[in-house]
Design a protein around this motif. Structure first.
Motif, short mmCIF file in Angstrom:
data_model
loop_
_atom_site.label_atom_id
_atom_site.label_comp_id
_atom_site.label_asym_id
_atom_site.label_seq_id
_atom_site.Cartn_x
_atom_site.Cartn_y
_atom_site.Cartn_z
N GLU A 45 0.85 -1.18 0.00
CA GLU A 45 0.00 0.00 0.00
C GLU A 45 0.90 1.24 0.00
O GLU A 45 1.87 1.31 0.75
CB GLU A 45 -0.87 -0.02 1.26
N THR A 46 0.61 2.23 -0.85
CA THR A 46 1.37 3.47 -0.81
C THR A 46 0.92 4.28 0.40
O THR A 46 -0.15 4.04 0.98
CB THR A 46 1.16 4.31 -2.07
N VAL A 47 1.74 5.27 0.75
CA VAL A 47 1.38 6.10 1.90
C VAL A 47 0.09 6.86 1.62
O VAL A 47 -0.79 6.97 2.50
CB VAL A 47 2.53 7.09 2.22
N ARG A 48 -0.06 7.37 0.43
CA ARG A 48 -1.30 8.10 0.10
C ARG A 48 -2.51 7.17 0.16
O ARG A 48 -3.57 7.56 0.66
CB ARG A 48 -1.18 8.73 -1.29
N GLU A 49 -2.37 5.96 -0.34
CA GLU A 49 -3.47 4.99 -0.27
C GLU A 49 -3.84 4.69 1.18
O GLU A 49 -5.02 4.58 1.52
CB GLU A 49 -3.09 3.71 -1.01
N ALA A 50 -2.82 4.57 2.03
CA ALA A 50 -3.07 4.32 3.45
C ALA A 50 -3.81 5.50 4.08
O ALA A 50 -4.72 5.31 4.89
CB ALA A 50 -1.76 4.07 4.18
#
Length: 311
Positions: A45-50
């Motif tokens: 998971e990318t940080v933005r997705e998280a």
């Protein structure tokens, strides 16, 4: 060895400048402490997705706009945590406390709840830094014209000024700088001196701004409430961070009137160079307040301008 945990954290802001804090529930680490909403970045998971997922789970909102900001590391008893902060300025849905005991909107100059989660407490000072810096240009404009332009800019909301007039005659520079500090203080704006620490203290400035050559030779952070530096490389940015400075300027981002044809970073390289830094970075060089959104989308705290603010 403690595990490394990446966390996405949100500074959710309203148009009036207030931001959201949540109080941790009784069955968590640091129960009762206040924090910025967010949570752990999961595998693949990318940080933005998280960030988007966590804010939906914790607050019931769907993020429309999230700008990368600063990255802070903190060592807890149970883990080494790296917090990736984003400004969230637009969302869908009504905010509700799904995991927090309580939610509260706060202002940067009058935070009324506590204690803050240790990793989040230093972020409050960074939030106090205005998003636009005006760099004085009295040597070119003339002292009277610069003071008149400053008055207009302050009336329009400018709250961060760098006094950068090393070429003026000493007596003229001293009186000009005192006038700037007086005008800034009258409206609650910060006035910082680009120059000697002794001069900044003499005029009772709010802080000191270091040229890159000065940044390279000092061994410790100067003793001022606010200290920043001009940087032109990732190495200089990392040195500013290591010294615990409050902010940095990075540029030139675009071609400037003072140095036509000189190499410019561009927004892509600017964004790459400021990634994962713990302090706010403002873009300078051929930028104006019109570029503020572009700058913040690239991860900048804001912009600094030498000419465009005084027109």
């Amino acid at each position: 060895m403690k595990k490394q945990v990446n966390v996405a954290a949100a500074v959710i802001t309203r148009p009036d400048g207030s931001f959201l804090l949540g109080q941790r529930a009784p069955d968590t680490f640091y129960p009762g402490y206040w924090e910025f909403p967010g949570g752990k970045v999961e595998k693949d998971e990318t940080v933005r997705e998280a960030l988007i997922r966590e804010l939906h789970e914790e607050l019931g909102i769907t993020v429309r706009s999230a700008w990368p900001w600063i990255t802070r590391d903190h060592v807890y008893e149970h883990a080494n945590v790296r917090l990736h902060f984003f400004f969230v300025t637009d969302w869908e849905g009504e905010i509700e406390a799904k995991v927090h005991t309580s939610l509260v909107w706060q202002k940067v100059d009058s935070t009324s709840v506590g204690p803050m989660l240790p990793a989040n407490a230093p972020v409050l000072k960074a939030l106090r830094l205005p998003h636009v810096m005006g760099v004085s240009n009295a040597t070119e404009l003339g002292v009277d014209a610069q003071l008149a332009a400053l008055d207009k800019a302050l009336a329009k909301g400018l709250r961060l000024v760098q006094i950068r007039e090393g070429w003026l005659e000493p007596e003229i520079r001293l009186e000009f700088a005192r006038q700037v500090v007086t005008r800034c203080r009258a409206v609650g704006a910060l006035a910082l001196v680009n120059g000697e620490a002794s001069f900044a203290k003499q005029i009772d400035a709010d802080g000191l701004h270091l040229a890159s050559v000065r940044l390279a030779i000092i061994d410790e952070r100067p003793n001022f409430a606010w200290v920043g530096a001009s940087c032109h490389s990732r190495t200089e940015l990392e040195r500013a961070a290591a010294l615990g400075l409050d902010y940095a300027l990075l540029g030139p981002v675009c071609e400037t009137a003072s140095h036509p044809g000189a190499p410019a970073l561009g927004w892509k390289r600017f964004s790459e160079w400021i990634a994962d830094l713990p302090m706010p970075v403002l873009a300078i060089g051929g930028v104006s307040p019109d570029a503020l959104t572009t700058a913040r989308e690239a991860g900048a705290h804001g912009i600094a301008a030498i000419r465009s603010l005084w027109i």
